[in-house]
Design a protein around this motif. Structure first.
Motif, PDB file in Angstrom:
ATOM      1  N   ILE B 105       0.735  -1.461   0.404  1.00  0.00           N
ATOM      2  CA  ILE B 105      -0.127  -0.389   0.015  1.00  0.00           C
ATOM      3  C   ILE B 105       0.683   1.061  -0.407  1.00  0.00           C
ATOM      4  CG2 ILE B 105      -2.318   1.248   1.443  1.00  0.00           C
ATOM      5  CD1 ILE B 105      -2.860  -1.045  -0.201  1.00  0.00           C
ATOM      6  N   GLU B 106       1.911   0.906   0.853  1.00  0.00           N
ATOM      7  CA  GLU B 106       3.143   2.265   0.243  1.00  0.00           C
ATOM      8  C   GLU B 106       3.673   3.005  -0.835  1.00  0.00           C
ATOM      9  OE1 GLU B 106       6.175   1.942   4.409  1.00  0.00           O
ATOM     10  OE2 GLU B 106       5.992   5.073   3.324  1.00  0.00           O
ATOM     11  N   SER B 107       3.886   1.692  -0.785  1.00  0.00           N
ATOM     12  CA  SER B 107       4.047   2.065  -2.384  1.00  0.00           C
ATOM     13  C   SER B 107       3.293   2.736  -3.314  1.00  0.00           C
ATOM     14  CB  SER B 107       5.466   0.870  -3.516  1.00  0.00           C
ATOM     15  OG  SER B 107       4.370  -0.043  -2.946  1.00  0.00           O
ATOM     16  N   HIS B 108       2.021   2.110  -3.793  1.00  0.00           N
ATOM     17  CA  HIS B 108       0.867   3.160  -4.460  1.00  0.00           C
ATOM     18  C   HIS B 108       0.986   4.082  -3.978  1.00  0.00           C
ATOM     19  CE1 HIS B 108      -0.095  -1.311  -5.022  1.00  0.00           C
ATOM     20  NE2 HIS B 108      -1.191  -0.701  -6.217  1.00  0.00           N
ATOM     21  N   PHE B 109       1.124   4.524  -2.411  1.00  0.00           N
ATOM     22  CA  PHE B 109       0.856   5.448  -2.391  1.00  0.00           C
ATOM     23  C   PHE B 109       2.051   6.504  -2.905  1.00  0.00           C
ATOM     24  CE2 PHE B 109      -2.063   4.767   1.353  1.00  0.00           C
ATOM     25  CZ  PHE B 109      -2.973   5.823   0.862  1.00  0.00           C
ATOM     26  N   ARG B 110       3.334   5.999  -2.575  1.00  0.00           N
ATOM     27  CA  ARG B 110       4.361   6.714  -3.197  1.00  0.00           C
ATOM     28  C   ARG B 110       4.410   6.996  -4.936  1.00  0.00           C
ATOM     29  NH1 ARG B 110       9.239   3.584  -0.856  1.00  0.00           N
ATOM     30  NH2 ARG B 110       8.932   3.978   1.413  1.00  0.00           N
ATOM     31  N   GLU B 111       3.977   5.788  -5.956  1.00  0.00           N
ATOM     32  CA  GLU B 111       4.331   5.984  -6.616  1.00  0.00           C
ATOM     33  C   GLU B 111       3.411   7.522  -7.502  1.00  0.00           C
ATOM     34  OE1 GLU B 111       2.338   2.590  -8.650  1.00  0.00           O
ATOM     35  OE2 GLU B 111       3.109   3.295 -10.741  1.00  0.00           O
ATOM     36  N   THR B 112       1.374   7.099  -6.772  1.00  0.00           N
ATOM     37  CA  THR B 112       0.820   8.404  -6.786  1.00  0.00           C
ATOM     38  C   THR B 112       1.187   9.618  -6.160  1.00  0.00           C
ATOM     39  OG1 THR B 112      -0.467   7.074  -6.684  1.00  0.00           O
ATOM     40  CG2 THR B 112      -1.432   9.357  -6.613  1.00  0.00           C
ATOM     41  N   LEU B 113       1.970   9.581  -5.212  1.00  0.00           N
ATOM     42  CA  LEU B 113       1.935  11.112  -5.484  1.00  0.00           C
ATOM     43  C   LEU B 113       3.931  11.573  -5.602  1.00  0.00           C
ATOM     44  CD1 LEU B 113       1.819  10.127  -1.508  1.00  0.00           C
ATOM     45  CD2 LEU B 113       0.614  12.053  -2.217  1.00  0.00           C
ATOM     46  N   LYS B 114       4.444  10.975  -6.254  1.00  0.00           N
ATOM     47  CA  LYS B 114       5.462  11.177  -7.333  1.00  0.00           C
ATOM     48  C   LYS B 114       4.825  11.472  -8.480  1.00  0.00           C
ATOM     49  CE  LYS B 114       9.269   7.809  -5.610  1.00  0.00           C
ATOM     50  NZ  LYS B 114       9.883   6.334  -6.733  1.00  0.00           N
ATOM     51  N   ALA B 115       3.863  11.501  -8.972  1.00  0.00           N
ATOM     52  CA  ALA B 115       3.726  11.941 -10.334  1.00  0.00           C
ATOM     53  C   ALA B 115       3.267  12.987 -10.471  1.00  0.00           C
ATOM     54  CB  ALA B 115       2.765  10.226 -11.019  1.00  0.00           C
ATOM     55  N   HIS B 116       3.131  13.691  -8.845  1.00  0.00           N
ATOM     56  CA  HIS B 116       2.551  14.806  -9.010  1.00  0.00           C
ATOM     57  C   HIS B 116       2.846  15.993  -8.533  1.00  0.00           C
ATOM     58  CE1 HIS B 116      -1.077  13.217 -11.181  1.00  0.00           C
ATOM     59  NE2 HIS B 116      -0.881  12.606 -10.640  1.00  0.00           N
ATOM     60  N   PHE B 117       4.502  15.402  -6.766  1.00  0.00           N
ATOM     61  CA  PHE B 117       4.774  16.458  -6.426  1.00  0.00           C
ATOM     62  C   PHE B 117       5.955  16.402  -6.203  1.00  0.00           C
ATOM     63  CE2 PHE B 117       0.222  15.670  -4.747  1.00  0.00           C
ATOM     64  CZ  PHE B 117       0.005  17.044  -5.168  1.00  0.00           C
ATOM     65  N   LYS B 118       6.721  16.453  -5.787  1.00  0.00           N
ATOM     66  CA  LYS B 118       8.334  16.657  -5.752  1.00  0.00           C
ATOM     67  C   LYS B 118       8.430  16.361  -3.781  1.00  0.00           C
ATOM     68  CE  LYS B 118      12.018  17.576  -8.926  1.00  0.00           C
ATOM     69  NZ  LYS B 118      11.397  17.668  -9.630  1.00  0.00           N
ATOM     70  N   LEU B 119       8.317  15.083  -3.111  1.00  0.00           N
ATOM     71  CA  LEU B 119       8.596  14.857  -1.928  1.00  0.00           C
ATOM     72  C   LEU B 119       8.931  13.741  -1.293  1.00  0.00           C
ATOM     73  CD1 LEU B 119       4.719  14.662  -1.359  1.00  0.00           C
ATOM     74  CD2 LEU B 119       5.688  16.590  -0.834  1.00  0.00           C
ATOM     75  N   THR B 120       9.644  14.158  -0.196  1.00  0.00           N
ATOM     76  CA  THR B 120      10.107  13.192   0.380  1.00  0.00           C
ATOM     77  C   THR B 120      10.314  11.366   0.765  1.00  0.00           C
ATOM     78  OG1 THR B 120      10.667  13.843   2.680  1.00  0.00           O
ATOM     79  CG2 THR B 120      12.481  14.773   1.367  1.00  0.00           C
ATOM     80  N   LYS B 121      10.883  10.834   0.994  1.00  0.00           N
ATOM     81  CA  LYS B 121      10.079   9.677   1.475  1.00  0.00           C
ATOM     82  C   LYS B 121       9.378   9.847   2.558  1.00  0.00           C
ATOM     83  CE  LYS B 121      12.877   6.105  -0.771  1.00  0.00           C
ATOM     84  NZ  LYS B 121      13.307   4.647  -0.234  1.00  0.00           N
ATOM     85  N   LYS B 122       9.625  10.682   3.465  1.00  0.00           N
ATOM     86  CA  LYS B 122       9.441  10.977   4.935  1.00  0.00           C
ATOM     87  C   LYS B 122       7.617  11.627   5.454  1.00  0.00           C
ATOM     88  CE  LYS B 122      10.736  12.001   9.765  1.00  0.00           C
ATOM     89  NZ  LYS B 122      11.342  12.766  10.281  1.00  0.00           N
ATOM     90  N   GLU B 123       8.047  12.303   3.700  1.00  0.00           N
ATOM     91  CA  GLU B 123       6.571  13.340   3.726  1.00  0.00           C
ATOM     92  C   GLU B 123       5.425  12.931   3.302  1.00  0.00           C
ATOM     93  OE1 GLU B 123       8.857  18.056   2.848  1.00  0.00           O
ATOM     94  OE2 GLU B 123       8.559  16.477   1.164  1.00  0.00           O
ATOM     95  N   MET B 124       6.348  11.643   2.473  1.00  0.00           N
ATOM     96  CA  MET B 124       5.604  10.929   1.826  1.00  0.00           C
ATOM     97  C   MET B 124       4.466   9.866   2.326  1.00  0.00           C
ATOM     98  SD  MET B 124       6.904   9.872  -2.939  1.00  0.00           S
ATOM     99  CE  MET B 124       8.411   9.499  -2.461  1.00  0.00           C
ATOM    100  N   ARG B 125       5.306   9.210   3.366  1.00  0.00           N
ATOM    101  CA  ARG B 125       4.440   8.694   4.208  1.00  0.00           C
ATOM    102  C   ARG B 125       3.675   8.912   5.543  1.00  0.00           C
ATOM    103  NH1 ARG B 125       5.955   3.332   6.437  1.00  0.00           N
ATOM    104  NH2 ARG B 125       5.130   3.210   8.945  1.00  0.00           N
ATOM    105  N   GLN B 126       4.345  10.121   5.363  1.00  0.00           N
ATOM    106  CA  GLN B 126       3.216  11.332   6.542  1.00  0.00           C
ATOM    107  C   GLN B 126       2.297  11.402   6.093  1.00  0.00           C
ATOM    108  OE1 GLN B 126       3.898  12.015   9.752  1.00  0.00           O
ATOM    109  NE2 GLN B 126       1.705  12.812   9.916  1.00  0.00           N
TER     110      GLN B 126
END
Lengths: 268, 256
Positions: B105-126
C-alpha cells in the motif's frame, strides 16, 4: 413440520503448516443450531466473512462440517448410506450469486435444464422436452430461449434459468446464496416476486442468505443474524433486536427517500 | 454555484452506432451529481469519455467536456497526465483489480504522489498516514506495509479513496463504487464521500444503479437510459415528481 435441523455445526479450516510449525485451525462456524419449517423462508444475514456462505455450502453438502449434525427430512445427511442421501439431496437445491458461473458455458439452456432429469429420472426425450418447456414457463421465459447459450442471456434471464434448474426436481428447500445481490433494482424486484410466487405455488422452503437486511426482511418469515461464524440473534417479527451486529446491519440500510437521510451522518 | 464539470452535447460512437447521444450535464463545486441507470445504459462509457480513457473501438464524435472552463478533449497528452489523478480522480467498482498486488500500500501511495509532487519519502509516508486516518482505517502504520490481497474489498475501496484524498483531487468520478461491497461497507464508503465533500468542497460524480445510494448521497440526479440522459433534477424533485417512464418504474422497484 420441521424440514431441516442444523445441530451444533462447527467448521474449522486448517491453515497451512510451515516447516516445523503445525498448521493452526481457524474457526469459521461455531456451534450453529437452528431449524427450518416446511414452506418457510428463513433469512440469514451478516457481513462478508461472517460464515453465511460456508453454512450454506455445508447444508448443500459441498463441504463437510468438522462437528455437528444435519438432519433433513428426518435423515442425517452426513451419516445416511449414499443411495439414500442421493434421493434426499434432490429435495435440496441451490441458486448462487454469480449466475453465469453456475453454468457450463458450452451447454445450451435446454441441455442445462434437461440435466437434472437425466441424472434422476428415466424420461423419454419427448417427456424431457415437455418438462423443460414447463420449467421455462414457470420462470416466465420463452421456449425459444432454450436454444441459446448462457452468454447470450442477460443477468436477470440467467438467474431465472438458475431458478428453473433448481426447481426441476420439485425440491423442498432451495438455498438462495446472495441470489439477487448482483442484479439491478428492477431485476431484484422481479426475481423476488417470482420467488415468492413459486414459494406459494410449490410449497417451497427457502434459506435466503444475504448481506442486505432490507431484501432479507422483504423475503423472509424469520431472520437470523450471523457474526464471526456464530448465530448471534433472531430478529423478532416486530423487527426488534438487541445485538450490535444487528444494529450495524440496520444502520446500513439506505434511505428510500432523501428526506430520510440520517442527521448524524451529515456534519452540516 | 461554480461549475466544475460541464459536458456539452457529447456523442460517443462505436463504429457508426451511437453509444452516448448528445449528453448534457453540469456538476457543481461541493455537490454530488448522481447518475443512475440500468446495466448497459452507458453510465460507465460516460465516465470513460470524461476521463479520456475510452476503449480504442469507441470514439467521441461530437461535443465538449469542460473542466473549469478548459476543454478536456483538446488537452495534450502531457497535460492530461497532470490532470488525471491530480485533479480528476476515478474510483472504480472493483477495488481489488485497481491495485497492483505485488506492491505494498505504501508504494502505491509513493507512486501516486511522486507523479504529481516533489516530496521526500518521509513526507510521503506522513501524507499517506494522514489520508488513511481520514478514511477511518485502523492501524495505518501497519496497513502501509500490507499488500492489497491482504485487505478486504471494503478496506481496499477506502484505501483507493485515501489515495485520491492524498493528492487532493477536486473532482471524483466514482463508477459504482459500492456495488461490490456488502451493505455495512457500502454505508461507510458513502459516509466517507460525504465527509470529503463537506471538508474539501470536492465535486463527486456518482454513478450507480441503486436508488438507495442516490437517496443517501446525491444532490442532483441524472437518469440515463439507452445512452441518453432522459431526466435531470434536484434529488428531492426526482423522488417526489419523477417524469420519465423509466424513472417511475425505477421508483416503483424500491422495497419498503
Amino acid at each position: 413440520m420441521t424440514l431441516l435441523e442444523v445441530k451444533n455445526i462447527e467448521k474449522y479450516y486448517a491453515q497451512r503448516p510451515f516447516l516445523f510449525k503445525r498448521g493452526q485451525e481457524a474457526p469459521v462456524l461455531e456451534n450453529v443450531t437452528f431449524s427450518l419449517q416446511e414452506g418457510e423462508c428463513l433469512g440469514i444475514v451478516g457481513q462478508s466473512g461472517s460464515g453465511k456462505s460456508t453454512l450454506g455450502r455445508i447444508i448443500l453438502g459441498i463441504e463437510r462440517p468438522t462437528n455437528g449434525e444435519l438432519i433433513f427430512q428426518g435423515v442425517n445427511l452426513y451419516e445416511a448410506p449414499s443411495k439414500e442421501k442421493k434421493m434426499i439431496r434432490r429435495n435440496l437445491q441451490a441458486v448462487f450469486q454469480n449466475s453465469y458461473h453456475s453454468f457450463n458455458p458450452k451447454q445450451t439452456i435446454f441441455e442445462i435444464l434437461e440435466e437434472p432429469f437425466l441424472n434422476f429420472e428415466h424420461f423419454s426425450k419427448a417427456e424431457r422436452q415437455q418438462k423443460v418447456r414447463e420449467l421455462l414457463d414457470c420462470v416466465e421465459l420463452e421456449w425459444a430461449m432454450a436454444q441459446n447459450y448462457p452468454s447470450q442471456l442477460s443477468g436477470g434471464q440467467q438467474q431465472r434459468v438458475n431458478i428453473a434448474r433448481a426447481l426441476a426436481l420439485k425440491p423442498k428447500l432451495i438455498v438462495l446464496d446472495e441470489a439477487i445481490s448482483s442484479l439491478d433494482m428492477i431485476l431484484q424486484k422481479t426475481i423476488i416476486e417470482l420467488l415468492q410466487r413459486l414459494q406459494k405455488e410449490l410449497q417451497l422452503a427457502y434459506l435466503f442468505i444475504s448481506h442486505d437486511l432490507q431484501a432479507t426482511r422483504f423475503m423472509s418469515d424469520r431472520i437470523l443474524v450471523m457474526q464471526h461464524g456464530q448465530l448471534v440473534e433472531e430478529i423478532g417479527k416486530d423487527g426488534t433486536y438487541q445485538h450490535p451486529a444487528s444494529q450495524a446491519l440496520y444502520n446500513a440500510i439506505l434511505p428510500s427517500h432523501p428526506r430520510e437521510r440520517k442527521k448524524k451522518d451529515r456534519p452540516n | 454555484m461554480e461549475k466544475v464539470l460541464e459536458v456539452i452535447d457529447l456523442t460517443v460512437k462505436i463504429g457508426e452506432k451511437n453509444i452516448l447521444t448528445s449528453i448534457n450535464l453540469t456538476a457543481y463545486k461541493g455537490r454530488v451529481l448522481g447518475i443512475i441507470g440500468e446495466s448497459g445504459s452507458g453510465k460507465s462509457m460516460l465516465c470513460h469519455a470524461i476521463m479520456q480513457t475510452l476503449p480504442s473501438f469507441a470514439h467521441v464524435s461530437q461535443g465538449d467536456v469542460l473542466y473549469l472552463q478548459e476543454n478536456l478533449l483538446n488537452v495534450s497528452a502531457t497535460k492530461w497526465r497532470a490532470y488525471r489523478g491530480r485533479h480528476l480522480s476515478m474510483i472504480l467498482q472493483n477495488p481489488s483489480s485497481a491495485f497492483d498486488h505485488i506492491q505494498t500500500i505504501e508504494s502505491h501511495f509513493r507512486e501516486t504522489l511522486k507523479a504529481h509532487f516533489k516530496l521526500t519519502k518521509k513526507e510521503m509516508r506522513q501524507i499517506a498516514l494522514d489520508a488513511l486516518k481520514k478514511v477511518h482505517l485502523p492501524q495505518p502504520e501497519q496497513l502501509l506495509s500490507y499488500y492489497p490481497f491482504q485487505l478486504s474489498g471494503g478496506m481496499l475501496q477506502r484505501v483507493m479513496i485515501a489515495l485520491s484524498m492524498a493528492i487532493q483531487a477536486s473532482l471524483y468520478i466514482a463508477d459504482e463504487p459500492t456495488t461490490a461491497l456488502d451493505t455495512i461497507n457500502q454505508k461507510q464508503v458513502l459516509t466517507l464521500f460525504n465527509q470529503i465533500r463537506s471538508e474539501t468542497d470536492a465535486t463527486i460524480l456518482l454513478v450507480t444503479h441503486d436508488l438507495g445510494v442516490i437517496a443517501e448521497l446525491a444532490d442532483d440526479v441524472a437518469v440515463m437510459y439507452q445512452g441518453e440522459i432522459v431526466e435531470q433534477a434536484n434529488v428531492f424533485d426526482f423522488f417526489d415528481a419523477p417524469q420519465h417512464p423509466y424513472t417511475k418504474k425505477l421508483l416503483q422497484a424500491r422495497m419498503l
